[in-house]
Design a protein around this motif. Sequence first.
Motif: not given
Length: 383
Positions: A178-180, A284-287, A293-295, A318-322
Amino acid sequence: MTSGRHSLALPGAEGKPAARLTGVVPLGGGVPLGARAETPHVLYVRFHPVPPEDVYQGLLTLLGELTPVVEALPPDAALADVRGALRYFGRDAAGLAEIVRVRALARYGVDCTVGVAANPLLARMAAHEAQESQGAQEPGGPGGGRSGRAAGAVRTVPGDPDAVAEFLARKPPIALPGVGPATARTLSAYGLDSAARIAAAPLSTLQRILGVATARRVHAWAHGIDPAPVTPNAPARAMGAEHRFRRDELDPVRRRRALLTLADGLGVRLRTSGQVAAAISVTVRYADRSTTTRTRTLAEPTAHTPALTAAAYALHDALGLQRARVRSVALRVEGLMDAGLAAHQLTFDPADEKSRRLEAAADRARARFGISAVRPAGFLDVA
């Protein structure tokens, strides 16, 4: 506020200097006030590799043989509350987890990593730790090995409050489900770079940093507290799909193409089954194996692929992953209902009407010539 690392002072005794967050701070003085031991009874089961949908349904049925309290988490996980099964089977929760592993391998050739704890939060974290540990031991590294598949494992967090505190103490903020990444960076900037330090910080301080609602949740998680029960759900209430990239993906264009591919597939499945979805979520699963997770609740229940795609794009953007290194993206539609019971807002937009007519024609072509007969431009082949 100036950028950089901030120093956070904790209130000290009267007449003494305030204690600063340096070193490892005991988790709230050891354990939360009034904490008591609780027998581990929640399993978080993560299947790997990601099973096809029909196999996943079978794996949920397998869990249902142990307990009726099973919460499906498509496409590759589930929660199970085995409290009522402990006495019946004459085993503890870890023993039941081993039964799940053996049966899943024997029946479906699917291994799994199982976290066992007193609540869903700790069970998730235990499974994640077990999977990381197994991946590190494999010759090919995380997720590797000669077969390209990490072995499963069972990891138990004892119900004793001191054991929970020890398990959590050195975990980074990102390890708390839950902590992004953004919240984790904010906490670390104030020196709150472990669960122990977050738990030791006054709630009022966290509220100034994160806001009231988020601070309360994060503070509870850092103490290993999760009041959310395992909620039995019907798998038909949700559909999901995941795209794993061949290598960690930096290109946002390819991530959007993957989302388009997933949305198109889910749209076809919804329309074929005569259902519509009320909400959509992107994971989104990162390296580093962390996830975000966004809903979003859709404007109206729909199975229209362009509407699903637009919502997925909006959540992703909206995640702004860059420059984030992304290992996989997953799309899930939730709140499914019979399409005949859903209301559709009529529109005078000719483009929308044309889009829906083309979609119906494409569905007829797929029904006659196969699912791959019609694909959207930008479709991304499955890795």
